[in-house]
Design an enzyme around this catalytic site. Sequence first.
Site, PDB file in Angstrom:
ATOM      1  N   ALA A 121       0.811  -1.221   0.000  1.00 11.59           N
ATOM      2  CA  ALA A 121       0.000   0.000   0.000  1.00 11.59           C
ATOM      3  C   ALA A 121       0.844   1.270   0.000  1.00 11.59           C
ATOM      4  O   ALA A 121       0.302   2.371   0.095  1.00 11.59           O
ATOM      5  CB  ALA A 121      -0.934  -0.016   1.200  1.00 11.59           C
ATOM      6  N   ASN A 187       1.456  -3.958   8.024  1.00 14.70           N
ATOM      7  CA  ASN A 187       2.227  -4.436   6.863  1.00 14.70           C
ATOM      8  C   ASN A 187       3.045  -3.320   6.232  1.00 14.70           C
ATOM      9  O   ASN A 187       4.175  -3.545   5.794  1.00 14.70           O
ATOM     10  CB  ASN A 187       1.290  -5.065   5.827  1.00 14.70           C
ATOM     11  CG  ASN A 187       0.784  -6.415   6.295  1.00 14.70           C
ATOM     12  OD1 ASN A 187       1.568  -7.310   6.564  1.00 14.70           O
ATOM     13  ND2 ASN A 187      -0.512  -6.551   6.427  1.00 14.70           N
ATOM     14  N   HIS A 217      -0.589   7.086   4.415  1.00 12.30           N
ATOM     15  CA  HIS A 217       0.691   6.498   4.815  1.00 12.30           C
ATOM     16  C   HIS A 217       1.782   7.501   4.481  1.00 12.30           C
ATOM     17  O   HIS A 217       1.920   7.907   3.325  1.00 12.30           O
ATOM     18  CB  HIS A 217       0.963   5.212   4.033  1.00 12.30           C
ATOM     19  CG  HIS A 217      -0.143   4.203   4.116  1.00 12.30           C
ATOM     20  ND1 HIS A 217      -0.429   3.514   5.273  1.00 12.30           N
ATOM     21  CD2 HIS A 217      -1.038   3.771   3.202  1.00 12.30           C
ATOM     22  CE1 HIS A 217      -1.442   2.697   5.052  1.00 12.30           C
ATOM     23  NE2 HIS A 217      -1.839   2.839   3.805  1.00 12.30           N
TER      24      HIS A 217
HETATM   25  N1  LIG Z   1       1.475  -4.985   2.402  1.00 13.74           N
HETATM   26  C1  LIG Z   1       0.417  -4.196   2.376  1.00 13.74           C
HETATM   27  O1  LIG Z   1       0.519  -2.995   2.161  1.00 13.74           O
HETATM   28  C2  LIG Z   1      -0.936  -4.772   2.609  1.00 13.74           C
HETATM   29  C3  LIG Z   1      -1.074  -6.098   2.943  1.00 13.74           C
HETATM   30  N2  LIG Z   1      -2.305  -6.644   3.117  1.00 13.74           N
HETATM   31  C4  LIG Z   1      -2.368  -8.080   3.466  1.00 13.74           C
HETATM   32  O2  LIG Z   1      -3.103  -8.753   2.466  1.00 13.74           O
HETATM   33  C5  LIG Z   1      -3.948  -9.707   3.083  1.00 13.74           C
HETATM   34  C6  LIG Z   1      -5.138 -10.035   2.180  1.00 13.74           C
HETATM   35  O3  LIG Z   1      -6.014  -8.951   2.149  1.00 13.74           O
HETATM   36  P1  LIG Z   1      -7.498  -9.064   1.620  1.00 13.74           P
HETATM   37  O4  LIG Z   1      -7.590 -10.006   0.485  1.00 13.74           O
HETATM   38  O5  LIG Z   1      -7.980  -7.686   1.390  1.00 13.74           O
HETATM   39  O6  LIG Z   1      -8.380  -9.603   2.832  1.00 13.74           O
HETATM   40  P2  LIG Z   1      -8.467 -10.792   3.818  1.00 13.74           P
HETATM   41  O7  LIG Z   1      -7.379 -10.677   4.839  1.00 13.74           O
HETATM   42  O8  LIG Z   1      -9.837 -10.758   4.302  1.00 13.74           O
HETATM   43  O9  LIG Z   1      -8.279 -12.125   2.913  1.00 13.74           O
HETATM   44  C7  LIG Z   1      -7.491 -13.165   3.369  1.00 13.74           C
HETATM   45  C8  LIG Z   1      -7.750 -14.408   2.528  1.00 13.74           C
HETATM   46  O10 LIG Z   1      -6.746 -15.368   2.852  1.00 13.74           O
HETATM   47  C9  LIG Z   1      -7.359 -16.599   3.198  1.00 13.74           C
HETATM   48  N3  LIG Z   1      -6.523 -17.325   4.153  1.00 13.74           N
HETATM   49  C10 LIG Z   1      -6.322 -17.052   5.460  1.00 13.74           C
HETATM   50  N4  LIG Z   1      -5.471 -17.953   5.982  1.00 13.74           N
HETATM   51  C11 LIG Z   1      -5.118 -18.792   4.981  1.00 13.74           C
HETATM   52  C12 LIG Z   1      -4.266 -19.931   4.886  1.00 13.74           C
HETATM   53  N5  LIG Z   1      -3.617 -20.394   5.963  1.00 13.74           N
HETATM   54  N6  LIG Z   1      -4.132 -20.562   3.691  1.00 13.74           N
HETATM   55  C13 LIG Z   1      -4.797 -20.108   2.599  1.00 13.74           C
HETATM   56  N7  LIG Z   1      -5.641 -19.042   2.628  1.00 13.74           N
HETATM   57  C14 LIG Z   1      -5.789 -18.394   3.807  1.00 13.74           C
HETATM   58  C15 LIG Z   1      -8.723 -16.210   3.735  1.00 13.74           C
HETATM   59  O11 LIG Z   1      -9.620 -17.276   3.574  1.00 13.74           O
HETATM   60  P3  LIG Z   1     -10.549 -17.907   4.747  1.00 13.74           P
HETATM   61  O12 LIG Z   1     -10.500 -16.989   5.922  1.00 13.74           O
HETATM   62  O13 LIG Z   1     -11.879 -17.995   4.105  1.00 13.74           O
HETATM   63  O14 LIG Z   1      -9.940 -19.239   4.993  1.00 13.74           O
HETATM   64  C16 LIG Z   1      -9.073 -15.064   2.784  1.00 13.74           C
HETATM   65  O15 LIG Z   1      -9.556 -15.592   1.562  1.00 13.74           O
HETATM   66  C17 LIG Z   1      -4.312  -9.051   4.437  1.00 13.74           C
HETATM   67  O16 LIG Z   1      -4.612 -10.051   5.391  1.00 13.74           O
HETATM   68  C18 LIG Z   1      -3.065  -8.278   4.795  1.00 13.74           C
HETATM   69  O17 LIG Z   1      -2.222  -9.055   5.630  1.00 13.74           O
HETATM   70  C19 LIG Z   1      -3.434  -5.906   2.959  1.00 13.74           C
HETATM   71  C20 LIG Z   1      -3.356  -4.578   2.625  1.00 13.74           C
HETATM   72  C21 LIG Z   1      -2.091  -3.895   2.479  1.00 13.74           C
HETATM   73  O1  LIG Z   2      -3.910  -1.290   3.181  1.00 15.40           O
HETATM   74  C1  LIG Z   2      -3.528  -0.516   4.055  1.00 15.40           C
HETATM   75  O2  LIG Z   2      -4.028   0.627   4.223  1.00 15.40           O
HETATM   76  C2  LIG Z   2      -2.385  -0.867   4.936  1.00 15.40           C
HETATM   77  C3  LIG Z   2      -2.535  -2.056   5.732  1.00 15.40           C
HETATM   78  O3  LIG Z   2      -3.554  -2.687   5.811  1.00 15.40           O
HETATM   79  C4  LIG Z   2      -1.373  -2.506   6.470  1.00 15.40           C
HETATM   80  O4  LIG Z   2      -0.390  -1.759   6.635  1.00 15.40           O
HETATM   81  O5  LIG Z   2      -1.370  -3.646   6.916  1.00 15.40           O
END
Ligand SMILES: NC(=O)C1=CN([C@@H]2O[C@H](COP(=O)(O)OP(=O)(O)OC[C@H]3O[C@@H](n4cnc5c(N)ncnc54)[C@H](OP(=O)(O)O)[C@@H]3O)[C@@H](O)[C@H]2O)C=CC1
Ligand SMILES: O=C([O-])CC(=O)C(=O)O
Length: 265
Positions: A121, A187, A217
């Site tokens: 992000a 993150n 951010h």
């Molecule tokens: N680096 C960055 O800037 C950002 C990072 N992120 C990360 O991206 C992730 C995904 O975001 P988003 O898609 O919006 O939302 P979610 O966090 O809601 O989606 C997570 C997905 O992963 C699945 N999941 C969870 N655990 C496992 C596992 N052990 N094996 C396989 N699948 C799994 C869940 O399925 P179910 O629960 O149905 O099993 C769901 O489909 C966030 O959790 C966050 O950590 C998000 C935004 C910014």
């Molecule tokens: O998507 C965003 O705004 C950032 C976020 O979730 C994170 O830092 O984990």
Amino acid sequence: MRVLIIGRGPIARYVAARLGERAETSVAAFLVRPGTAGEAASLALGDVAPVVESREAVDGVDVVADCAGGAGLVAHGAGCLARGDVVVTLSAAALADPLLEARLREAAAAGGGRLRIAAGAIGAVDALAAAAVGGLDMVRYTGVKPPAGWRGSPAESVLDLDRLAGPAVHFEGSAREAARRYPKNANVAATIALAGVGFEATAVRLVADPAATANTHRLEAEGAFGRLDACFAARPLPDNPRSSALAAMSMVRALTDRTAAIRVV
Ligand SMILES: NC(=O)C1=CN([C@@H]2O[C@H](COP(=O)(O)OP(=O)(O)OC[C@H]3O[C@@H](n4cnc5c(N)ncnc54)[C@H](OP(=O)(O)O)[C@@H]3O)[C@@H](O)[C@H]2O)C=CC1
Ligand SMILES: O=C([O-])CC(=O)C(=O)O
């Protein structure tokens, strides 16, 4: 390029849709949690890719895209790296756990796999990583969200989120402590830490602002290179207000860059 996508949430769906638009990329499969494959398959209506519960169930994978949050990296990261996969992840905050980081490093060393952290992000982490070569004196991340963006986090025990008169800081500390206390919001802080001066030396400030209309951010850094001050006002993904759209876009970019003849690094 065949991509194994871990997760089936909003970011995974965005990434799959963009990969499906290109002739040179396709989704090999979606890797989901054991016991959720049936539900995930029903969500995958219209997808041509299968839904699987283990890495071993898919052949011919060129790259793994971890879109499942920290739990996905914990469950599958070491296994993929140990069999030589390149894994691109958005779950930087999970690496604040020294035990997981060590397990991933050992698996990569043993199997030849590589873990790549997408910028997510935020941007300017390429400049931060380059500036680290010359030496950094200060790196600070400030995350500002409207009060609703902090619900369910430790901010609720520090502030009365319903009655804020103006911007209020509810956390100040290291990126490691931010990742420990705010795992769902750290993150970006963790990505900055990994690109720059590490989890202990990266200063993090988290703010609730009743006047904020977007998640903001801000990355500030100073060092031998000069001074950096970059601010990103993030628009959320339509189907997940907690995730910035740029995070999903950055995953697509990290994947498609792998096959580009010419690219900006
Ligand atoms: N680096 C960055 O800037 C950002 C990072 N992120 C990360 O991206 C992730 C995904 O975001 P988003 O898609 O919006 O939302 P979610 O966090 O809601 O989606 C997570 C997905 O992963 C699945 N999941 C969870 N655990 C496992 C596992 N052990 N094996 C396989 N699948 C799994 C869940 O399925 P179910 O629960 O149905 O099993 C769901 O489909 C966030 O959790 C966050 O950590 C998000 C935004 C910014
Ligand atoms: O998507 C965003 O705004 C950032 C976020 O979730 C994170 O830092 O984990």
